[in-house]
Design a protein around this motif. Structure first.
Motif, PDB file in Angstrom:
ATOM      1  N   PRO A  62       0.952  -1.271  -0.261  1.00 50.77           N
ATOM      2  CA  PRO A  62       0.127   0.096  -0.088  1.00 50.77           C
ATOM      3  C   PRO A  62       0.970   1.236  -0.284  1.00 50.77           C
ATOM      4  O   PRO A  62       1.945   1.382   0.395  1.00 50.77           O
ATOM      5  CB  PRO A  62      -0.821  -0.121   1.425  1.00 50.77           C
ATOM      6  CG  PRO A  62       0.148  -1.083   2.331  1.00 50.77           C
ATOM      7  CD  PRO A  62       0.783  -1.969   1.322  1.00 50.77           C
ATOM      8  N   ALA A  63       0.302   2.296  -0.659  1.00 45.21           N
ATOM      9  CA  ALA A  63       1.162   3.515  -0.867  1.00 45.21           C
ATOM     10  C   ALA A  63       1.263   4.215   0.641  1.00 45.21           C
ATOM     11  O   ALA A  63       2.243   5.053   0.839  1.00 45.21           O
ATOM     12  CB  ALA A  63       0.293   4.585  -1.460  1.00 45.21           C
ATOM     13  N   THR A  64       0.628   3.657   1.652  1.00 47.68           N
ATOM     14  CA  THR A  64       0.610   4.423   3.066  1.00 47.68           C
ATOM     15  C   THR A  64       1.634   3.731   3.807  1.00 47.68           C
ATOM     16  O   THR A  64       1.685   3.899   5.001  1.00 47.68           O
ATOM     17  CB  THR A  64      -0.797   4.277   3.855  1.00 47.68           C
ATOM     18  OG1 THR A  64      -1.251   2.866   3.557  1.00 47.68           O
ATOM     19  CG2 THR A  64      -1.663   5.227   3.047  1.00 47.68           C
ATOM     20  N   ARG A  65       2.133   2.242   3.444  1.00 48.31           N
ATOM     21  CA  ARG A  65       3.337   1.702   4.425  1.00 48.31           C
ATOM     22  C   ARG A  65       4.405   2.649   4.590  1.00 48.31           C
ATOM     23  O   ARG A  65       5.062   3.397   3.894  1.00 48.31           O
ATOM     24  CB  ARG A  65       3.929   0.613   3.190  1.00 48.31           C
ATOM     25  CG  ARG A  65       4.968  -0.047   3.854  1.00 48.31           C
ATOM     26  CD  ARG A  65       4.578  -0.920   5.057  1.00 48.31           C
ATOM     27  NE  ARG A  65       3.456  -2.027   4.730  1.00 48.31           N
ATOM     28  CZ  ARG A  65       4.010  -3.233   3.895  1.00 48.31           C
ATOM     29  NH1 ARG A  65       5.525  -3.539   3.849  1.00 48.31           N
ATOM     30  NH2 ARG A  65       3.200  -3.968   3.482  1.00 48.31           N
ATOM     31  N   ASP A  66       4.638   2.624   6.050  1.00 48.74           N
ATOM     32  CA  ASP A  66       5.743   3.338   6.396  1.00 48.74           C
ATOM     33  C   ASP A  66       7.202   2.932   5.792  1.00 48.74           C
ATOM     34  O   ASP A  66       7.235   1.662   5.657  1.00 48.74           O
ATOM     35  CB  ASP A  66       5.824   3.127   8.119  1.00 48.74           C
ATOM     36  CG  ASP A  66       4.689   3.727   8.693  1.00 48.74           C
ATOM     37  OD1 ASP A  66       3.894   4.382   7.956  1.00 48.74           O
ATOM     38  OD2 ASP A  66       4.732   3.484  10.043  1.00 48.74           O
TER      39      ASP A  66
ATOM     40  N   ARG B 248       8.004   5.408   0.937  1.00 49.09           N
ATOM     41  CA  ARG B 248       8.650   6.843   0.186  1.00 49.09           C
ATOM     42  C   ARG B 248      10.012   6.557   0.080  1.00 49.09           C
ATOM     43  O   ARG B 248      10.786   6.890  -1.003  1.00 49.09           O
ATOM     44  CB  ARG B 248       7.798   7.703   0.747  1.00 49.09           C
ATOM     45  CG  ARG B 248       8.388   9.073  -0.177  1.00 49.09           C
ATOM     46  CD  ARG B 248       7.450  10.133   0.602  1.00 49.09           C
ATOM     47  NE  ARG B 248       6.266  10.261   0.551  1.00 49.09           N
ATOM     48  CZ  ARG B 248       5.333  10.435  -0.485  1.00 49.09           C
ATOM     49  NH1 ARG B 248       5.844  11.013  -1.711  1.00 49.09           N
ATOM     50  NH2 ARG B 248       4.107  10.306  -0.400  1.00 49.09           N
TER      51      ARG B 248
ATOM     52  N   ASP C 223      -0.201  -0.974   6.613  1.00 51.79           N
ATOM     53  CA  ASP C 223       0.783   0.192   6.720  1.00 51.79           C
ATOM     54  C   ASP C 223       1.888   0.167   7.571  1.00 51.79           C
ATOM     55  O   ASP C 223       3.087   0.789   7.374  1.00 51.79           O
ATOM     56  CB  ASP C 223      -0.086   1.327   7.361  1.00 51.79           C
ATOM     57  CG  ASP C 223      -1.227   1.673   6.388  1.00 51.79           C
ATOM     58  OD1 ASP C 223      -1.321   1.449   5.180  1.00 51.79           O
ATOM     59  OD2 ASP C 223      -2.250   2.351   6.905  1.00 51.79           O
TER      60      ASP C 223
ATOM     61  N   ARG D 173       4.661   2.120  15.289  1.00 53.53           N
ATOM     62  CA  ARG D 173       4.948   3.362  14.968  1.00 53.53           C
ATOM     63  C   ARG D 173       5.188   4.093  16.557  1.00 53.53           C
ATOM     64  O   ARG D 173       6.100   5.173  16.776  1.00 53.53           O
ATOM     65  CB  ARG D 173       3.694   4.111  14.417  1.00 53.53           C
ATOM     66  CG  ARG D 173       3.568   3.920  12.945  1.00 53.53           C
ATOM     67  CD  ARG D 173       2.337   4.400  12.510  1.00 53.53           C
ATOM     68  NE  ARG D 173       2.130   4.383  11.003  1.00 53.53           N
ATOM     69  CZ  ARG D 173       1.060   4.227  10.315  1.00 53.53           C
ATOM     70  NH1 ARG D 173      -0.160   4.591  10.836  1.00 53.53           N
ATOM     71  NH2 ARG D 173       1.170   3.953   9.071  1.00 53.53           N
TER      72      ARG D 173
END
Length: 433
Positions: free
Chosen positions: A65-69, A72, A149, A169
């Motif tokens: 997912p694009a939201t994975r820590d 980026r 995520d 997190r």
């Protein structure tokens, strides 16, 4: 330029479809070969009749997912985009038995490729986990198809066991997973077993693969997408009906649902969304059972300011009172438990000690916060006892509400055969053998 792809389930051909690799989307199915093995995520309007949109949505949902820590920074240091990685990896996973190959590549065999039996490259997983650099061209790894995520990666133990490593997190999530497992053991609930450790200088939890090499995990979100037909308040009834239609015995789904509702209230879990529970299905026999409890890291007031650590009501998941899910509903969800006799409430007094002993090992959590969490849990135990007592000897108004809920369940059970489409009846026959 489009390509013809073959969806496979282990060695079983399932469907061919036209695929546009540069856009990463399917155009349309060209032939359905094995309808009963179509992924539930491809169903349209509750039926196994996929179109280009549903195939694309299912395919893309397999990717990171694009939201994975950490994603980026990993991409920024040279890793290929998730869509490209997914395409090159054939979509192979440790969460199910599906994969996709070009139709003209009959030389690609499940027995030669699958991650349940073959080694995989751990370098991409290491980079994703830390957000570090990866110049690895090999995509032979299940980390390409791992959901969620939080930072995570798969490793292979010396004895060959596949193990999922997961971070957090706040730093408390790994301990929460361990605590949830210990509490499940206390009350006799089926669960994934987590252990806490340190990996790459961060606190993590680890769990072994929950599936055999012929099983798939079907998330509740895929199931409810097909069968969601009612108000938010009817969520539990809809869920149990859906499980039964897919071959899960009613008593088993009822017990499993009671279990996570009980555990989630006790530990104040706020994140039992529809992809954090589901069913496990044998892809050869299509027999199905509830998945064990997993992903309970967002519990015990994780990450909250100490001033809000209390037993006040709050917005919980998955079953809701309203469409947005914003209304406090945790106490209402607790009232949906149907079989209180499964739980020895005398054991509740042991839970604060379990929590204290585990959280005290985490030096990032101040001792006064640990003490506050435990004292709040002691009061929570009494609230659960009162909820049980109200259920056993309800007031007239509560009794009416319970009767309405049970009547709803009974009516949905009576309507089961008439409301199930031909494909669902076939799934039930195959899954219930």
């Amino acid at each position: 330029m489009t390509e013809r792809r073959m969806l496979m389930c282990r060695e079983f051909p399932v469907m061919t479809f036209e695929f546009f690799p540069y856009g990463g989307y399917a155009l349309y199915p060209t032939e359905i070969i094995d309808q009963k093995r179509l992924p539930l995520g491809m169903y349209v309007n509750g039926r196994p009749e996929p179109d280009g949109e549903s195939i694309t949505a299912w395919w893309r949902s397999r990717g990171i997912p694009a939201t994975r820590d950490g994603l980026r920074s990993a991409i920024g240091t040279g890793m290929r985009p998730p869509a490209d990685l997914l395409d090159r990896s054939l979509g192979l996973s440790l969460s199910d038995q599906y994969w996709v190959r070009p139709v003209d590549r009959d030389d690609l065999k499940w027995e030669d490729l699958n991650f349940f039996h073959h080694d995989f490259d751990e370098r991409i997983g290491r980079a994703l986990f830390t957000g570090g650099s990866s110049q690895v061209g090999d995509v032979n790894t299940p980390d390409i198809t791992s959901a969620g995520d939080l930072p995570k990666r798969w490793i292979i133990q010396p004895d060959g066991t596949r193990t999922l490593i997961k971070g957090g997190r706040t730093g408390q999530e790994p301990d929460n997973e361990r605590i949830a497992g210990l509490v499940c053991d206390l009350f006799g609930m089926d669960h994934v077993d987590y252990h806490v450790g340190i990996l790459q200088d961060r606190r993590v939890c680890a769990c072994n693969e929950m599936l055999t090499d012929r099983e798939e995990l079907i998330p509740g979100g895929q199931i409810m997408k097909i069968f969601r037909n009612g108000t938010p308040r009817e969520g539990r009834a809809i869920w149990e009906d859906a499980c039964e239609r897919l071959g899960v015995p009613r008593a088993a789904s009822r017990r499993a649902t009671d279990d996570f509702l009980f555990l989630d209230f006790l530990l104040r879990n706020t994140d039992r969304h529809y992809n954090n529970f589901g069913i496990i299905r044998d892809v050869e026999t299509l027999r199905a059972r509830p998945a064990p409890i997993f992903d309970t890291g967002m519990c015990l007031w994780n990450g909250l300011d100490p001033v809000v650590i209390s037993n006040d009501d709050y917005a919980a998941k998955p079953f809701r009172l309203d469409d947005g899910g914003d209304r406090p509903n945790a106490y209402w969800q607790l009232s949906l438990i149907r079989e209180w006799d499964h739980y020895d409430l005398g054991l509740l007094d042991s839970v604060p000690d379990i929590v204290h002993d585990q959280l005290a090992l985490n030096r990032r959590i101040p001792s006064d916060i640990v003490s506050l969490i435990c004292s709040t849990l002691r009061k929570r135990a009494e609230l659960i006892r009162k909820a049980r007592d109200r259920s056993v000897i309800p007031s007239p108004s509560a009794r009416r509400g319970m009767d309405e809920f049970r009547s709803l369940l009974d009516s949905r059970t009576r309507d089961l055969e008439s409301s199930a489409g031909p494909a669902m009846n076939a799934a039930r026959r195959h899954g219930g053998r």
